[in-house]
Scaffold this motif. Structure first.
Motif, PDB file in Angstrom:
ATOM      1  N   LEU A   4       0.848  -1.196   0.000  1.00 52.52           N
ATOM      2  CA  LEU A   4       0.000   0.000   0.000  1.00 52.52           C
ATOM      3  C   LEU A   4       0.880   1.241   0.000  1.00 52.52           C
ATOM      4  N   VAL A   5       0.545   2.203  -0.858  1.00 53.64           N
ATOM      5  CA  VAL A   5       1.208   3.505  -0.865  1.00 53.64           C
ATOM      6  C   VAL A   5       0.125   4.568  -0.835  1.00 53.64           C
ATOM      7  N   ILE A   6       0.295   5.552   0.050  1.00 49.72           N
ATOM      8  CA  ILE A   6      -0.607   6.703   0.110  1.00 49.72           C
ATOM      9  C   ILE A   6       0.139   7.845  -0.570  1.00 49.72           C
ATOM     10  N   ARG A   7      -0.422   8.372  -1.633  1.00 43.57           N
ATOM     11  CA  ARG A   7       0.240   9.428  -2.394  1.00 43.57           C
ATOM     12  C   ARG A   7      -0.476  10.761  -2.210  1.00 43.57           C
ATOM     13  N   ALA A  16       5.399  15.123   1.667  1.00 37.87           N
ATOM     14  CA  ALA A  16       4.445  14.626   0.670  1.00 37.87           C
ATOM     15  C   ALA A  16       4.732  13.163   0.370  1.00 37.87           C
ATOM     16  N   GLY A  17       3.683  12.338   0.390  1.00 40.16           N
ATOM     17  CA  GLY A  17       3.849  10.893   0.241  1.00 40.16           C
ATOM     18  C   GLY A  17       3.800  10.443  -1.198  1.00 40.16           C
ATOM     19  N   SER A  18       4.681  10.964  -2.046  1.00 42.81           N
ATOM     20  CA  SER A  18       4.610  10.602  -3.464  1.00 42.81           C
ATOM     21  C   SER A  18       5.920  10.029  -3.995  1.00 42.81           C
ATOM     22  N   LYS A  19       6.889   9.751  -3.148  1.00 41.59           N
ATOM     23  CA  LYS A  19       8.190   9.284  -3.615  1.00 41.59           C
ATOM     24  C   LYS A  19       8.351   7.777  -3.530  1.00 41.59           C
ATOM     25  N   ALA A  20       7.393   7.078  -2.990  1.00 36.50           N
ATOM     26  CA  ALA A  20       7.484   5.617  -2.872  1.00 36.50           C
ATOM     27  C   ALA A  20       7.329   4.977  -4.239  1.00 36.50           C
ATOM     28  N   ALA A  29      -4.372  10.866  -1.681  1.00 39.37           N
ATOM     29  CA  ALA A  29      -4.759  11.632  -0.495  1.00 39.37           C
ATOM     30  C   ALA A  29      -4.501  13.119  -0.671  1.00 39.37           C
ATOM     31  N   ASP A  30      -4.576  13.605  -1.914  1.00 40.76           N
ATOM     32  CA  ASP A  30      -4.366  15.036  -2.163  1.00 40.76           C
ATOM     33  C   ASP A  30      -5.314  15.858  -1.303  1.00 40.76           C
TER      34      ASP A  30
END
Length: 199
Positions: A4-7, A16-20, A29-30
């Motif tokens: 699971l990744v929350i972006r 910001a959770g977009s580097k995974a 989750a913007d």
């Protein structure tokens, strides 16, 4: 690959959770705050967990894991004639109304592993970690002698160790709890000989 990744969720730009990398499941989750859940390491939900899937009010405040069985008080192991006594101890030591516990609990267990199974069978919205409570173990093994603070015999101690071993093997990975705090002493005068009814 991640499960699971929350972006896009943020509290500040640098988080910001977009580097995974890629994931089996992604949540966008913007515009939302993404925060870790809280682990409450000291609760007394031992009774409430048997009927309340939300463990209110903890979930209202972001708690996602609650540890219970603290201060050596709890409800397993328990023989049927000891149930009221364990409720009174929780009421005396932690000021949780005995009437609420009496109404809510259905006592679908005797041993600590059975208690964990009963909890596992209930719906819940957060994780629970259980400790094996000293007062319940002592009363289970020693009966009235345990209530009146008699010294445990070597046989009593071995029986208590075995209960703790079984509880740990069944999933009480958080451990065993006791308390030596003066404020956690219940009033023995409330529990005269014959406290535990027989037969």
């Amino acid at each position: 690959m991640h499960d699971l990744v929350i972006r896009g969720g943020t509290g500040a730009e640098r988080y910001a959770g977009s580097k995974a990398g890629p994931a089996k499941r992604e949540i966008q989750a913007d515009g939302c705050l993404v925060t870790p859940g809280w682990v409450d390491i000291h609760t007394h939900y031992d009774g409430q967990a048997t009927w309340d899937p939300y463990l209110s009010p903890s979930t209202w405040h972001g708690v996602t894991t609650a540890v219970m069985g603290n201060c050596g008080v709890g409800f397993a192991p328990v023989k049927p004639e000891q149930r009221d006594w364990l409720i009174k101890v929780m009421e005396d030591v932690e000021d949780i109304p005995g009437s609420v516990l009496s109404e809510g609990m259905r006592w679908e267990w005797e041993t600590f592993p059975e208690y964990l199974d009963a909890l596992d069978a209930k719906p819940k919205v957060l994780d629970i970690g259980g400790q094996i409570p000293h007062s319940a173990v002592r009363a289970y093994v020693m009966g009235e002698r345990g209530v009146h603070h008699d010294e445990a015999t070597p046989a009593d101690l071995e029986a208590m160790r075995e209960i703790v071993r079984q509880g740990m093997q069944a999933g009480a990975a958080v451990g065993f709890s006791t308390s030596r705090t003066f404020l956690h002493k219940y009033d023995q005068r409330k529990y005269p000989p014959g406290t535990f009814a027989t037969g």
